[in-house]
Motif scaffolding. Sequence first.
Motif, PDB file in Angstrom:
ATOM      1  N   GLY A 129      45.613  76.506  65.077  1.00 40.43           N
ATOM      2  CA  GLY A 129      47.008  76.485  65.513  1.00 40.43           C
ATOM      3  C   GLY A 129      47.964  76.248  64.356  1.00 40.43           C
ATOM      4  O   GLY A 129      47.563  76.174  63.182  1.00 40.43           O
ATOM      5  N   GLY A 130      49.231  76.091  64.711  1.00 42.40           N
ATOM      6  CA  GLY A 130      50.269  75.912  63.701  1.00 42.40           C
ATOM      7  C   GLY A 130      50.057  74.658  62.867  1.00 42.40           C
ATOM      8  O   GLY A 130      50.284  74.660  61.647  1.00 42.40           O
ATOM      9  N   THR A 131      49.619  73.595  63.506  1.00 42.38           N
ATOM     10  CA  THR A 131      49.445  72.330  62.791  1.00 42.38           C
ATOM     11  C   THR A 131      48.398  72.468  61.684  1.00 42.38           C
ATOM     12  O   THR A 131      48.629  72.055  60.535  1.00 42.38           O
TER      13      THR A 131
ATOM     14  N   ASP B   4      49.763  74.670  58.809  1.00 44.58           N
ATOM     15  CA  ASP B   4      50.697  73.945  57.940  1.00 44.58           C
ATOM     16  C   ASP B   4      49.944  72.971  57.032  1.00 44.58           C
ATOM     17  O   ASP B   4      50.213  72.888  55.824  1.00 44.58           O
TER      18      ASP B   4
ATOM     19  N   HIS C 126      59.017  70.560  61.317  1.00 42.12           N
ATOM     20  CA  HIS C 126      58.135  70.008  62.346  1.00 42.12           C
ATOM     21  C   HIS C 126      57.272  68.917  61.707  1.00 42.12           C
ATOM     22  O   HIS C 126      57.004  68.961  60.504  1.00 42.12           O
TER      23      HIS C 126
ATOM     24  N   ALA D 293      54.245  68.631  61.716  1.00 43.78           N
ATOM     25  CA  ALA D 293      53.054  69.221  61.081  1.00 43.78           C
ATOM     26  C   ALA D 293      53.285  69.413  59.578  1.00 43.78           C
ATOM     27  O   ALA D 293      52.350  69.360  58.784  1.00 43.78           O
TER      28      ALA D 293
ATOM     29  N   MET E 180      60.899  75.901  56.942  1.00 42.31           N
ATOM     30  CA  MET E 180      60.573  76.577  58.186  1.00 42.31           C
ATOM     31  C   MET E 180      61.405  77.840  58.383  1.00 42.31           C
ATOM     32  O   MET E 180      62.553  77.919  57.939  1.00 42.31           O
TER      33      MET E 180
ATOM     34  N   ASN F 120      62.385  74.355  65.728  1.00 36.91           N
ATOM     35  CA  ASN F 120      61.901  74.329  67.107  1.00 36.91           C
ATOM     36  C   ASN F 120      62.833  73.612  68.063  1.00 36.91           C
ATOM     37  O   ASN F 120      62.737  73.789  69.262  1.00 36.91           O
TER      38      ASN F 120
ATOM     39  N   ASP G  53      56.795  77.793  57.774  1.00 40.05           N
ATOM     40  CA  ASP G  53      56.266  77.529  59.105  1.00 40.05           C
ATOM     41  C   ASP G  53      57.038  78.459  60.045  1.00 40.05           C
ATOM     42  O   ASP G  53      58.196  78.206  60.371  1.00 40.05           O
TER      43      ASP G  53
ATOM     44  N   VAL H 230      56.108  79.278  63.114  1.00 42.29           N
ATOM     45  CA  VAL H 230      55.558  79.109  64.462  1.00 42.29           C
ATOM     46  C   VAL H 230      56.576  79.529  65.534  1.00 42.29           C
ATOM     47  O   VAL H 230      56.222  80.142  66.530  1.00 42.29           O
ATOM     48  N   GLN H 231      57.851  79.215  65.316  1.00 39.85           N
ATOM     49  CA  GLN H 231      58.862  79.547  66.332  1.00 39.85           C
ATOM     50  C   GLN H 231      59.388  80.969  66.194  1.00 39.85           C
ATOM     51  O   GLN H 231      60.063  81.464  67.093  1.00 39.85           O
TER      52      GLN H 231
ATOM     53  N   HIS I 148      50.204  80.157  70.993  1.00 40.84           N
ATOM     54  CA  HIS I 148      50.754  79.757  72.301  1.00 40.84           C
ATOM     55  C   HIS I 148      52.263  79.887  72.392  1.00 40.84           C
ATOM     56  O   HIS I 148      52.814  79.856  73.485  1.00 40.84           O
ATOM     57  N   LYS I 149      52.956  80.077  71.252  1.00 45.46           N
ATOM     58  CA  LYS I 149      54.417  80.264  71.328  1.00 45.46           C
ATOM     59  C   LYS I 149      54.789  81.672  71.761  1.00 45.46           C
ATOM     60  O   LYS I 149      55.962  81.964  71.984  1.00 45.46           O
TER      61      LYS I 149
HETATM   62  N1  PLP Z   1      55.581  74.070  63.759  1.00 49.88           N
HETATM   63  C1  PLP Z   1      56.559  74.280  64.656  1.00 49.88           C
HETATM   64  C2  PLP Z   1      57.907  74.694  64.189  1.00 49.88           C
HETATM   65  C3  PLP Z   1      56.302  74.110  66.025  1.00 49.88           C
HETATM   66  O1  PLP Z   1      57.276  74.298  66.914  1.00 49.88           O
HETATM   67  C4  PLP Z   1      55.000  73.712  66.423  1.00 49.88           C
HETATM   68  C5  PLP Z   1      54.675  73.491  67.863  1.00 49.88           C
HETATM   69  O2  PLP Z   1      55.475  73.060  68.650  1.00 49.88           O
HETATM   70  C6  PLP Z   1      54.017  73.519  65.443  1.00 49.88           C
HETATM   71  C7  PLP Z   1      54.343  73.715  64.130  1.00 49.88           C
HETATM   72  C8  PLP Z   1      52.629  73.112  65.815  1.00 49.88           C
HETATM   73  O3  PLP Z   1      51.905  74.217  66.334  1.00 49.88           O
HETATM   74  P1  PLP Z   1      50.563  74.001  67.175  1.00 49.88           P
HETATM   75  O4  PLP Z   1      50.945  73.335  68.444  1.00 49.88           O
HETATM   76  O5  PLP Z   1      50.012  75.390  67.366  1.00 49.88           O
HETATM   77  O6  PLP Z   1      49.650  73.156  66.337  1.00 49.88           O
END
Ligand code: PLP
Length: 337
Positions: A28-30, A33, A58, A60, A105, A109, A134, A136-137, A159-160
Amino acid sequence: ASDAVAAARESLAGLIGAAPREIFFTSGGTESDNWAIKGFARANAAKGRHIITSAIEHHAVLHTCQALEREGFEVTYLPVDEHGLVSVEDFKAAIRPDTILASIMFANNEIGTIEPVRQLAAAAHEANVVFHTDAVQAFGHEPIDVNELGIDMLSASSHKIYGPKGVGLLYVRRGVKLENLLDGGQQERGRRGSTENVPGIVGFARAAELAVDELAPEHNRQLALRDHAIRRILAEIPSAKLNGSWESRLANNVNFSFEFIEGEGMLLQLAARGICVSSGSACHRGKPSHVFAALGLSKQELMGVLRVSFGPDSTRRDAEALADALAEIQKNRIAVR
Ligand code: PLP
């Protein structure tokens, strides 16, 4: 299974202008990162130990940078303006001879602000600094071509974009050196041990294909909903204040502060009308989130933060219902006072 993972890698790579071998699947995103920042910092510490990021990342990214500070790295957390934008001039001024990495980023988010990634990446490259974002959004919501934008590493999460939870990717430009974060087996060409999450990876690629296929029309449709909701709320609720930039903003994000009314209360009243929104991460256990603290909101404004996300199922009627409900809640509140 192996062919399905290869096809997913090829498809996801193509969507951002990358080569398949530059895509690594993660949880995932975490994780993406953490890997980008820790992996790069540890592999390149001999060149320098300074990293630049922003105050509104975030956790992360922020907590990863704090962990690296405990390992002896130095981190500059750039402030943002009242719209949540990082200044390119501030960014350039923060670059030092020992700066090795910048992580800013793509889009925030909480407030939806889209950062000037192209200009920041160009400024980083002028000083031989590697640029991670990042995204992710933004992935699947904004057009992204890593070469056109000059992105060296990019994190995205499935999942986003309505894909399965627990899968993401890290794009790493060829030639960028990273230490492994997860040592183990030979999966992901020996760069990330652990048996591949095949259904997650295949679902992620399919979700991304669908999102990118629909990106332009869906982006414009949500933009129209967003702007209609923003205009109505600003016109009908005098105390409403839009958080984040209006111009440089994700099409699916609306974030307001309201005076005289608490976010949680508003959330419940909206929920009673069948409208599901979030009070943002504005306050967590009574403490303002780091994003709103960086924007400099007053204590009163912090209490009444509301975040609305539009999606493919949102309609014009939903946007109208939201504005109607907020106007009514606000009117009742003022009448009670
Ligand atoms: N970075 C941003 C900007 C996010 O919004 C999120 C999740 O909300 C994450 C990282 C973390 O992603 P993940 O939940 O897939 O680990």
